[in-house]
Design an enzyme around this catalytic site. Sequence first.
Site, PDB file in Angstrom:
ATOM      1  N   GLU A 244     -25.926  38.785  36.091  1.00 43.63           N
ATOM      2  CA  GLU A 244     -25.197  37.693  36.769  1.00 43.63           C
ATOM      3  C   GLU A 244     -24.364  37.013  35.687  1.00 43.63           C
ATOM      4  O   GLU A 244     -24.883  36.203  34.914  1.00 43.63           O
ATOM      5  CB  GLU A 244     -26.195  36.709  37.398  1.00 43.63           C
ATOM      6  CG  GLU A 244     -27.053  37.317  38.506  1.00 43.63           C
ATOM      7  CD  GLU A 244     -26.296  37.485  39.814  1.00 43.63           C
ATOM      8  OE1 GLU A 244     -25.281  36.791  40.020  1.00 43.63           O
ATOM      9  OE2 GLU A 244     -26.705  38.323  40.632  1.00 43.63           O
TER      10      GLU A 244
ATOM     11  N   CYS B 292     -21.136  28.407  37.034  1.00 47.58           N
ATOM     12  CA  CYS B 292     -20.545  29.748  36.983  1.00 47.58           C
ATOM     13  C   CYS B 292     -19.522  29.963  38.094  1.00 47.58           C
ATOM     14  O   CYS B 292     -18.555  30.697  37.906  1.00 47.58           O
ATOM     15  CB  CYS B 292     -21.625  30.816  37.051  1.00 47.58           C
ATOM     16  SG  CYS B 292     -22.659  30.671  38.508  1.00 47.58           S
TER      17      CYS B 292
HETATM   18  P1  NAD Z   1     -25.984  32.929  27.122  1.00 47.75           P
HETATM   19  O1  NAD Z   1     -25.618  34.309  27.249  1.00 47.75           O
HETATM   20  O2  NAD Z   1     -25.720  32.232  25.839  1.00 47.75           O
HETATM   21  O3  NAD Z   1     -27.558  32.716  27.361  1.00 47.75           O
HETATM   22  C1  NAD Z   1     -28.246  33.166  28.508  1.00 47.75           C
HETATM   23  C2  NAD Z   1     -29.637  33.617  28.102  1.00 47.75           C
HETATM   24  O4  NAD Z   1     -29.501  34.686  27.197  1.00 47.75           O
HETATM   25  C3  NAD Z   1     -30.482  32.559  27.385  1.00 47.75           C
HETATM   26  O5  NAD Z   1     -31.831  32.644  27.844  1.00 47.75           O
HETATM   27  C4  NAD Z   1     -30.399  32.949  25.945  1.00 47.75           C
HETATM   28  O6  NAD Z   1     -31.546  32.605  25.212  1.00 47.75           O
HETATM   29  C5  NAD Z   1     -30.268  34.453  26.032  1.00 47.75           C
HETATM   30  N1  NAD Z   1     -29.555  35.011  24.882  1.00 47.75           N
HETATM   31  C6  NAD Z   1     -28.616  34.407  24.114  1.00 47.75           C
HETATM   32  N2  NAD Z   1     -28.193  35.258  23.162  1.00 47.75           N
HETATM   33  C7  NAD Z   1     -28.839  36.411  23.355  1.00 47.75           C
HETATM   34  C8  NAD Z   1     -28.794  37.689  22.698  1.00 47.75           C
HETATM   35  N3  NAD Z   1     -27.999  37.919  21.662  1.00 47.75           N
HETATM   36  N4  NAD Z   1     -29.587  38.663  23.172  1.00 47.75           N
HETATM   37  C9  NAD Z   1     -30.376  38.440  24.231  1.00 47.75           C
HETATM   38  N5  NAD Z   1     -30.470  37.275  24.880  1.00 47.75           N
HETATM   39  C10 NAD Z   1     -29.707  36.271  24.447  1.00 47.75           C
HETATM   40  O7  NAD Z   1     -25.270  32.306  28.323  1.00 47.75           O
HETATM   41  P2  NAD Z   1     -25.087  30.829  28.555  1.00 47.75           P
HETATM   42  O8  NAD Z   1     -24.100  30.288  27.593  1.00 47.75           O
HETATM   43  O9  NAD Z   1     -26.439  30.246  28.604  1.00 47.75           O
HETATM   44  O10 NAD Z   1     -24.449  30.772  30.024  1.00 47.75           O
HETATM   45  C11 NAD Z   1     -23.094  30.568  30.264  1.00 47.75           C
HETATM   46  C12 NAD Z   1     -22.457  31.743  30.933  1.00 47.75           C
HETATM   47  O11 NAD Z   1     -23.272  32.196  31.974  1.00 47.75           O
HETATM   48  C13 NAD Z   1     -21.111  31.461  31.573  1.00 47.75           C
HETATM   49  O12 NAD Z   1     -20.261  32.534  31.315  1.00 47.75           O
HETATM   50  C14 NAD Z   1     -21.418  31.401  33.052  1.00 47.75           C
HETATM   51  O13 NAD Z   1     -20.337  31.706  33.894  1.00 47.75           O
HETATM   52  C15 NAD Z   1     -22.506  32.395  33.156  1.00 47.75           C
HETATM   53  N6  NAD Z   1     -23.333  32.104  34.292  1.00 47.75           N
HETATM   54  C16 NAD Z   1     -23.331  32.971  35.316  1.00 47.75           C
HETATM   55  C17 NAD Z   1     -24.086  32.696  36.430  1.00 47.75           C
HETATM   56  C18 NAD Z   1     -24.148  33.617  37.602  1.00 47.75           C
HETATM   57  O14 NAD Z   1     -24.963  33.367  38.467  1.00 47.75           O
HETATM   58  N7  NAD Z   1     -23.336  34.646  37.671  1.00 47.75           N
HETATM   59  C19 NAD Z   1     -24.830  31.520  36.496  1.00 47.75           C
HETATM   60  C20 NAD Z   1     -24.792  30.669  35.417  1.00 47.75           C
HETATM   61  C21 NAD Z   1     -24.053  30.966  34.313  1.00 47.75           C
END
Ligand code: NAD
Length: 456
Positions: free
Chosen positions: A210, A244
């Site tokens: 997602e 998002c």
């Molecule tokens: P992120 O990718 O930084 O983090 C999400 C999760 O991934 C966290 O639990 C984090 O600890 C983990 N993570 C971070 N780095 C990682 C790595 N290198 N390897 C594995 N896991 C890792 O995302 P974010 O900044 O928390 O979220 C923002 C983004 O998410 C935006 O682009 C937004 O549009 C998207 N988003 C999408 C939805 C959806 O439903 N499609 C919902 C909310 C947010």
Amino acid sequence: MSIFALEPMRNYFQAAVSRDLSFRRQQLKALKNSIVRHEESIYDALRKDLGKGKEEAYATEIGLTLIEINLALQSLRKWSRPVRVSTNILNLPSSSRIYYEPKGVVLVIAPWNYPFQLSMIPLLGAIAAGNSVVLKPSELAPATATLLEKIIGEAFPKEYVRVVPGEGSIVVPALMKEFRFDHIFYTGSTSVGKSIYKMAASDLIPVTLELGGKSPSVVEADANLEIAARRIALGKFINAGQTCVAPDYVLVQESVKTAFVEKLKQVITRFYGEQPSESDSYGRIINAKQFDRLISLLNKGETLIGGEHDHSKLFIAPTVLTGIGPEDEIMREEIFGPILPVLGFVDRKDALSIIDLNPNPLAFYIFTEDAKRGKEWIDSLAFGGGCINNAAYQFTNPHFSFGGIGKSGIGGYHGKSSFLCFSNAKSILKTPSWFDPDFRYPPFKGRLKLFKWLIK
Ligand code: NAD
């Protein structure tokens, strides 16, 4: 060496306790009770992490979660019933059924922007489908992550559902190295999504991704401008733009651009007052890194509304920019904050050429009073989901499958889609023994005509 000691979860799943539907319903009820018990603490955590007011926290986090739990409780028996499908002539007199079984031990990785519901909704879908779950909440919303551990720890034994907190870039690869999950459900940025997809591919683990993207809002000249401004402003500025499915930018028909921006100005003041920093309905930016990134986007174009910011409070006012071109930095990546560029367009081709610079958005919104035109817009683009004359609300209907396409994600969830996402659909052909014609068995010579007839 085993750091996370997840093997007991595999054993628990294999003992098949969670296959039982009444067990799953009990667990959903236990989760609901634990959430309701901790309602006040959830408000506190969301205020600490994102400056969310109570009402917004209830509507966008607790309420959405409860809607999904209630739907799962009501519908679980129906969703999990074996589905009888037609049997083709080749297989008669067999019968054909699809059985839904849990995938196993699944990993749910959640982001920080709606740190409660984006953890809980996938989690409860996985529980409804009969799985054991490891939840990795976002370290960037630490108050909510700690509370999730408490709420979940009180509701479930550790070998059934566990929260593993910590820094994603360290914890997630370590988890995936130590344990073979049966499904990975990830919500977050596209760049991290790619690395999770790669790690999962090396062991052929199915994923749901997602992700994000630049979701456009198009306002046609015949749109109800007051309604368009209200609905776009709500979708954009709720959670200070860190949503998002927020409208990332607006493309408005040139002939109504000035009138539309004027309406936006009025509704923003009506929503958040002359001093949005004092409004209880307006949130804060998650951290200094995101704050600095957003402020750097303000150095182009003309700030028509807002623009005020305060680093010490992580506050950025609801901001509307004009004078932005498709080549500007703000139009190259998802904004994910309370800054709304408004660009004019002359005709659909013109607007589509701007949208196509960031293909496959998670969402798309079209505002028009002409049903035919609305449908034409919907048909002219590939995107996850969206609205005609509304924005972001598609997320709140649990009867929709919610997800992206291409760069905005793989798979979908919510309601029945969550159940299907975390289930293995097992197709079983049941063939009676009383009918076993010889033509099915070798030697086949001379049966070509018969085979052609059967296949036709
Ligand atoms: P992120 O990718 O930084 O983090 C999400 C999760 O991934 C966290 O639990 C984090 O600890 C983990 N993570 C971070 N780095 C990682 C790595 N290198 N390897 C594995 N896991 C890792 O995302 P974010 O900044 O928390 O979220 C923002 C983004 O998410 C935006 O682009 C937004 O549009 C998207 N988003 C999408 C939805 C959806 O439903 N499609 C919902 C909310 C947010």
